[in-house]
Design a protein around this motif. Structure first.
Motif, mmCIF file in Angstrom:
data_model
loop_
_atom_site.group_PDB
_atom_site.id
_atom_site.type_symbol
_atom_site.label_atom_id
_atom_site.label_comp_id
_atom_site.label_asym_id
_atom_site.label_seq_id
_atom_site.Cartn_x
_atom_site.Cartn_y
_atom_site.Cartn_z
ATOM 1 N N GLN A 62 0.838 -1.179 0.000
ATOM 2 C CA GLN A 62 0.000 0.000 0.000
ATOM 3 C C GLN A 62 0.886 1.246 0.000
ATOM 4 N N ILE A 63 0.519 2.227 -0.813
ATOM 5 C CA ILE A 63 1.294 3.463 -0.879
ATOM 6 C C ILE A 63 0.498 4.569 -0.195
ATOM 7 N N ASP A 64 1.216 5.411 0.500
ATOM 8 C CA ASP A 64 0.608 6.528 1.205
ATOM 9 C C ASP A 64 0.041 7.521 0.190
ATOM 10 N N THR A 65 -1.124 8.097 0.488
ATOM 11 C CA THR A 65 -1.777 9.043 -0.424
ATOM 12 C C THR A 65 -0.908 10.263 -0.676
ATOM 13 N N THR A 66 -0.249 10.768 0.348
ATOM 14 C CA THR A 66 0.614 11.936 0.182
ATOM 15 C C THR A 66 1.782 11.613 -0.750
ATOM 16 N N THR A 67 2.386 10.475 -0.574
ATOM 17 C CA THR A 67 3.495 10.061 -1.438
ATOM 18 C C THR A 67 3.027 9.914 -2.875
#
Length: 109
Positions: free
Chosen positions: A2-7
């Motif tokens: 899962q990737i962070d939304t900010t990133t």
């Protein structure tokens, strides 16, 4: 994974900004100037270099076969190359390559 939304948004904005700056360097900065003859001569070969660079890995290491060389794809690439060189036709090379690929896939086990 899962990737962070900010990133994710940082990557999207950075890629968009980078693409804009690359295009602006040609259109905005050099767009109203005369391009020297030697640059124009070199730019003519960009398309000729990009197409084989995109296709060659797919012929040599095709994902459809798990990265193993496939005789059908190799023969189709050689036929497309021969037709392109002989007739100087991109469309003819594509059609000949596609036809040969489908025929070879049908004939070979």
């Amino acid at each position: 994974m899962q990737i962070d939304t900010t990133t994710l948004w940082i990557v999207i904005v950075s890629l968009g900004l980078g693409t804009y700056l690359i295009r602006f360097s040609f259109l905005g900065i050099v767009g109203d100037r005369e391009i020297p003859e030697w640059v124009q001569r070199h730019l003519r070969y960009v398309a000729v270099a990009v197409l084989p660079a995109l296709i060659t890995p797919l012929v040599i290491w095709p994902p459809a076969t798990g990265g193993e060389p496939d005789p059908a794809r190799l023969v189709a690439a050689l036929v497309a190359f021969a037709v392109g060189v002989r007739f100087s036709s991109v469309i003819g090379a594509v059609v000949a390559g596609m036809s040969t690929l489908y025929l070879m896939q049908y004939l070979l086990p």
